[in-house]
Design an enzyme around this catalytic site. Structure first.
Site, PDB file in Angstrom:
ATOM      1  N   CYS A  40      60.820  -5.365  16.417  1.00 22.68           N
ATOM      2  CA  CYS A  40      60.123  -4.147  15.970  1.00 22.68           C
ATOM      3  C   CYS A  40      59.889  -3.208  17.153  1.00 22.68           C
ATOM      4  O   CYS A  40      59.900  -3.620  18.310  1.00 22.68           O
ATOM      5  CB  CYS A  40      58.795  -4.554  15.333  1.00 22.68           C
ATOM      6  N   HIS A  41      59.657  -1.934  16.846  1.00 21.00           N
ATOM      7  CA  HIS A  41      59.432  -0.938  17.900  1.00 21.00           C
ATOM      8  C   HIS A  41      58.248  -1.285  18.792  1.00 21.00           C
ATOM      9  O   HIS A  41      58.232  -0.935  19.969  1.00 21.00           O
ATOM     10  CB  HIS A  41      59.198   0.444  17.287  1.00 21.00           C
ATOM     11  N   THR A  42      57.247  -1.933  18.241  1.00 24.21           N
ATOM     12  CA  THR A  42      56.057  -2.244  19.033  1.00 24.21           C
ATOM     13  C   THR A  42      56.394  -3.225  20.164  1.00 24.21           C
ATOM     14  O   THR A  42      55.821  -3.144  21.252  1.00 24.21           O
ATOM     15  CB  THR A  42      54.947  -2.809  18.127  1.00 24.21           C
ATOM     16  N   HIS A  62      56.328 -10.289  16.920  1.00 22.80           N
ATOM     17  CA  HIS A  62      55.225 -10.339  15.949  1.00 22.80           C
ATOM     18  C   HIS A  62      55.704 -10.260  14.507  1.00 22.80           C
ATOM     19  O   HIS A  62      54.900 -10.109  13.601  1.00 22.80           O
ATOM     20  CB  HIS A  62      54.212  -9.212  16.234  1.00 22.80           C
ATOM     21  N   GLU A  63      57.036 -10.356  14.291  1.00 23.63           N
ATOM     22  CA  GLU A  63      57.535 -10.246  12.915  1.00 23.63           C
ATOM     23  C   GLU A  63      58.124 -11.594  12.506  1.00 23.63           C
ATOM     24  O   GLU A  63      59.285 -11.684  12.114  1.00 23.63           O
ATOM     25  CB  GLU A  63      58.575  -9.115  12.846  1.00 23.63           C
ATOM     26  N   CYS A  92      40.258 -12.869   7.844  1.00 22.46           N
ATOM     27  CA  CYS A  92      39.336 -14.022   7.920  1.00 22.46           C
ATOM     28  C   CYS A  92      38.673 -14.250   6.574  1.00 22.46           C
ATOM     29  O   CYS A  92      38.247 -15.351   6.247  1.00 22.46           O
ATOM     30  CB  CYS A  92      38.296 -13.819   9.025  1.00 22.46           C
ATOM     31  N   CYS A  95      34.399 -11.390   7.352  1.00 22.69           N
ATOM     32  CA  CYS A  95      33.754 -10.296   8.091  1.00 22.69           C
ATOM     33  C   CYS A  95      33.472  -9.117   7.154  1.00 22.69           C
ATOM     34  O   CYS A  95      33.966  -9.074   6.028  1.00 22.69           O
ATOM     35  CB  CYS A  95      34.622  -9.860   9.275  1.00 22.69           C
ATOM     36  N   CYS A  98      36.639  -7.562   5.863  1.00 28.95           N
ATOM     37  CA  CYS A  98      37.367  -8.386   4.895  1.00 28.95           C
ATOM     38  C   CYS A  98      36.665  -8.396   3.541  1.00 28.95           C
ATOM     39  O   CYS A  98      37.306  -8.492   2.499  1.00 28.95           O
ATOM     40  CB  CYS A  98      37.515  -9.819   5.406  1.00 28.95           C
ATOM     41  N   CYS A 106      40.530  -6.548   9.715  1.00 27.51           N
ATOM     42  CA  CYS A 106      39.655  -7.704   9.955  1.00 27.51           C
ATOM     43  C   CYS A 106      39.100  -7.643  11.385  1.00 27.51           C
ATOM     44  O   CYS A 106      39.810  -7.330  12.329  1.00 27.51           O
ATOM     45  CB  CYS A 106      40.453  -8.987   9.761  1.00 27.51           C
ATOM     46  N   ARG A 110      39.626  -9.712  16.797  1.00 31.20           N
ATOM     47  CA  ARG A 110      40.197  -8.513  17.408  1.00 31.20           C
ATOM     48  C   ARG A 110      40.125  -8.485  18.928  1.00 31.20           C
ATOM     49  O   ARG A 110      41.113  -8.240  19.604  1.00 31.20           O
ATOM     50  CB  ARG A 110      39.429  -7.291  16.901  1.00 31.20           C
ATOM     51  N   CYS A 169      55.639  -7.216   9.357  1.00 34.31           N
ATOM     52  CA  CYS A 169      55.222  -5.928   9.950  1.00 34.31           C
ATOM     53  C   CYS A 169      55.822  -4.756   9.189  1.00 34.31           C
ATOM     54  O   CYS A 169      55.229  -4.222   8.264  1.00 34.31           O
ATOM     55  CB  CYS A 169      55.561  -5.864  11.441  1.00 34.31           C
ATOM     56  N   ARG A 362      67.096  -3.197  11.185  1.00 33.27           N
ATOM     57  CA  ARG A 362      66.419  -4.349  11.774  1.00 33.27           C
ATOM     58  C   ARG A 362      67.400  -5.394  12.284  1.00 33.27           C
ATOM     59  O   ARG A 362      68.332  -5.771  11.576  1.00 33.27           O
ATOM     60  CB  ARG A 362      65.548  -5.054  10.723  1.00 33.27           C
TER      61      ARG A 362
HETATM   62  N1  LIG Z   1      50.910   1.784  11.021  1.00 34.95           N
HETATM   63  C1  LIG Z   1      51.429   0.591  11.334  1.00 34.95           C
HETATM   64  O1  LIG Z   1      50.807  -0.456  11.110  1.00 34.95           O
HETATM   65  C2  LIG Z   1      52.807   0.541  11.906  1.00 34.95           C
HETATM   66  C3  LIG Z   1      53.545  -0.653  11.893  1.00 34.95           C
HETATM   67  C4  LIG Z   1      54.867  -0.632  12.383  1.00 34.95           C
HETATM   68  C5  LIG Z   1      55.387   0.542  12.890  1.00 34.95           C
HETATM   69  N2  LIG Z   1      54.630   1.684  12.914  1.00 34.95           N
HETATM   70  C6  LIG Z   1      55.125   2.973  13.404  1.00 34.95           C
HETATM   71  O2  LIG Z   1      55.824   3.615  12.354  1.00 34.95           O
HETATM   72  C7  LIG Z   1      56.785   4.512  12.906  1.00 34.95           C
HETATM   73  C8  LIG Z   1      58.141   4.247  12.258  1.00 34.95           C
HETATM   74  O3  LIG Z   1      58.599   2.946  12.590  1.00 34.95           O
HETATM   75  P1  LIG Z   1      60.114   2.535  12.271  1.00 34.95           P
HETATM   76  O4  LIG Z   1      60.272   1.131  12.692  1.00 34.95           O
HETATM   77  O5  LIG Z   1      60.435   2.903  10.877  1.00 34.95           O
HETATM   78  O6  LIG Z   1      60.850   3.511  13.324  1.00 34.95           O
HETATM   79  P2  LIG Z   1      62.333   4.089  13.374  1.00 34.95           P
HETATM   80  O7  LIG Z   1      62.490   4.683  14.724  1.00 34.95           O
HETATM   81  O8  LIG Z   1      63.309   3.072  12.924  1.00 34.95           O
HETATM   82  O9  LIG Z   1      62.334   5.252  12.292  1.00 34.95           O
HETATM   83  C9  LIG Z   1      61.875   6.539  12.551  1.00 34.95           C
HETATM   84  C10 LIG Z   1      62.771   7.519  11.798  1.00 34.95           C
HETATM   85  O10 LIG Z   1      62.250   8.824  11.959  1.00 34.95           O
HETATM   86  C11 LIG Z   1      63.334   9.698  11.991  1.00 34.95           C
HETATM   87  N3  LIG Z   1      62.946  10.981  12.575  1.00 34.95           N
HETATM   88  C12 LIG Z   1      62.793  11.315  13.873  1.00 34.95           C
HETATM   89  N4  LIG Z   1      62.469  12.607  13.998  1.00 34.95           N
HETATM   90  C13 LIG Z   1      62.404  13.117  12.754  1.00 34.95           C
HETATM   91  C14 LIG Z   1      62.145  14.407  12.223  1.00 34.95           C
HETATM   92  N5  LIG Z   1      61.861  15.448  13.020  1.00 34.95           N
HETATM   93  N6  LIG Z   1      62.158  14.553  10.885  1.00 34.95           N
HETATM   94  C15 LIG Z   1      62.451  13.528  10.070  1.00 34.95           C
HETATM   95  N7  LIG Z   1      62.721  12.289  10.514  1.00 34.95           N
HETATM   96  C16 LIG Z   1      62.713  12.083  11.837  1.00 34.95           C
HETATM   97  C17 LIG Z   1      64.383   8.980  12.804  1.00 34.95           C
HETATM   98  O11 LIG Z   1      65.694   9.496  12.540  1.00 34.95           O
HETATM   99  C18 LIG Z   1      64.219   7.554  12.297  1.00 34.95           C
HETATM  100  O12 LIG Z   1      65.097   7.229  11.241  1.00 34.95           O
HETATM  101  C19 LIG Z   1      56.756   4.280  14.419  1.00 34.95           C
HETATM  102  O13 LIG Z   1      55.935   5.262  15.002  1.00 34.95           O
HETATM  103  C20 LIG Z   1      56.118   2.915  14.539  1.00 34.95           C
HETATM  104  O14 LIG Z   1      55.479   2.744  15.785  1.00 34.95           O
HETATM  105  C21 LIG Z   1      53.349   1.696  12.417  1.00 34.95           C
HETATM  106 ZN   LIG Z   2      55.840  -4.229  14.258  1.00 31.89          ZN
HETATM  107 ZN   LIG Z   3      37.830 -10.499   8.604  1.00 30.31          ZN
END
Ligand SMILES: NC(=O)c1ccc[n+]([C@@H]2O[C@H](COP(=O)([O-])OP(=O)(O)OC[C@H]3O[C@@H](n4cnc5c(N)ncnc54)[C@H](O)[C@@H]3O)[C@@H](O)[C@H]2O)c1
Ligand SMILES: [Zn+2]
Ligand SMILES: [Zn+2]
Length: 367
Positions: A40-42, A62-63, A92, A95, A98, A106, A110, A169, A362
């Site tokens: 994942c990106h993270t 984490h996935e 949990c 809390c 939760c 949760c 943390r 994730c 992925r």
């Molecule tokens: N909130 C959460 O719990 C959580 C969990 C996982 C990931 N994320 C975040 O979610 C986001 C997306 O994650 P992902 O794995 O799908 O990433 P990814 O990079 O695979 O997908 C992002 C997409 O956005 C597109 N994009 C970029 N610029 C753009 C624009 N101007 N207009 C339209 N589309 C555009 C890209 O072409 C790409 O396909 C990331 O910021 C990631 O960190 C959040």
């Molecule tokens: Zn993730």
């Molecule tokens: Zn909790």
């Protein structure tokens, strides 16, 4: 025990796959044998050193999905043989958060988790007697992991774990943004910005909620094709004028629900401005860079638009991940379409390279 794991030794450098020690699960913890783990990106964000809260050395990942091998004392939620999905966002059940149905954040572990420790403030990972910190409470780029029982979702043994891991994730984040956070109503019009793992999950979530129109916006034609496969009824190439184009498509009003899944604050603004006057709800799932802010002209809010954020799709992991996996088994969610590459743990850095090149959605590590 000894096991192989991908260790982040130094920010900005490739991970080093090597043998490390994993101690037995303590009270409230379980030992899981990983079967698969998505990249994942993270993970990449932390490995790159840009994440201000990152630390090294640590075992990333984490996935994960796997099988419980052993449990420590006082474990009641899982048992050896259970198939589980790891939860960086635990539940949990006790809390104040939760007990509320308004949030999934949760509070139980943390603080220690953010610092890289299990709930008792120590690590189970080490190398030559030196502790190695855990990552996101999971550290699943490894053959085995010790996790708190509240960070494990017990899923149907029928679900192939190389697919189930995506629910740990990205996929749950997208699905849940539409299903839990926004609670999209049947017949509505939705716009999803971004067609990565999270955006595609949101498209699927809007479809499962019975949305009538689902517009997906991305820069990549290949990804927009995947979005149509997940249920997008229209697709648009992103850009400066995309808000105007969305307004044109919606009789000048905008969409009932918009979702942002790019992490770009300019796109977040477009998502707010594409939401309908009166009741449009913009759900932000993307993670912005450090210090970046989201610019909103207040008039958009006064005239009835709302903005909310969504972490892990608002999903209470132990309750909801098994339900989503069941929907996958029932044929409602096409998980295979997201898996572009299957790699071995030794190829973990290739997984990062593929992600940087936006090659596929992925990569899944198979152990
Ligand atoms: N909130 C959460 O719990 C959580 C969990 C996982 C990931 N994320 C975040 O979610 C986001 C997306 O994650 P992902 O794995 O799908 O990433 P990814 O990079 O695979 O997908 C992002 C997409 O956005 C597109 N994009 C970029 N610029 C753009 C624009 N101007 N207009 C339209 N589309 C555009 C890209 O072409 C790409 O396909 C990331 O910021 C990631 O960190 C959040
Ligand atoms: Zn993730
Ligand atoms: Zn909790």
């Amino acid at each position: 025990m000894k096991m192989r794991a991908a260790v982040l030794e130094e920010f900005g450098a490739p991970l080093v796959v090597q043998e490390v020690e994993l101690a037995e699960p303590q009270a409230g913890e379980a030992l899981v044998r990983l079967v698969a783990c998505g990249v994942c990106h993270t993970d990449l964000y932390t490995a790159s050193g840009v994440d201000p809260s990152g630390y090294a050395p640590t075992v990333l990942g984490h996935e994960g999905a796997g099988v419980v091998e052993a449990v420590g004392p006082d474990v009641t939620l899982v048992a050896p043989g259970d198939h589980v999905v790891t939860l960086f966002s635990p539940q949990c059940g006790e809390c104040i958060h939760c007990r509320s149905d308004k949030t999934n954040l949760c509070l139980a572990i943390r603080e220690q988790q953010n610092k890289g420790y299990l709930p008792d403030g120590t690590t189970r990972l080490s190398r030559a007697g030196e502790p190695i910190r855990h990552f996101m409470g999971t550290s699943t780029f490894a053959e085995y992991a010790v996790l708190p029982q509240i960070a494990l979702a017990k899923v149907s043994p029928e679900a192939p774990l190389d697919r189930a891991c995506l629910f740990a994730c990205g996929l749950t984040t997208g699905l849940g943004a539409a299903m839990n956070t926004a609670q999209v109503e049947p017949g509505s019009t939705c716009v999803v910005f971004g067609a990565g793992m999270v955006g595609l999950g949101a498209v699927a979530g809007c479809r499962l909620q019975g949305a009538e129109r689902i517009v997906c916006v991305d820069l990549s034609e290949e990804r927009l094709a995947l979005a149509r496969g997940q249920g997008a009824t229209e697709t648009l190439t992103g850009g400066e004028d995309v808000v105007e184009r969305i307004l044109e498509l919606t009789d000048g009003f905008g969409a009932d629900y918009t979702f942002e899944a790019t992490g770009n604050v300019k796109v977040m603004r477009q998502a707010v401005e594409s939401a309908r006057m009166g009741w449009g709800l913009c759900t932000v799932a993307g993670v912005a860079g450090k210090g970046e802010t989201l610019d909103i002209v207040p008039r958009y809010l006064i005239t009835g638009r709302r903005v909310c954020g969504s972490s892990f799709g608002g999903a209470k992991g132990r309750d909801q991940v098994p339900q989503l996996v069941d929907r996958y088994l029932a044929g409602d969610i096409d998980v295979d379409a997201f898996i572009s590459h299957r790699i071995a743990l030794d190829e973990i850095n290739t997984g990062f390279e593929l992600m940087k090149a936006q090659d596929g959605i992925r990569s899944v590590v198979e152990f």
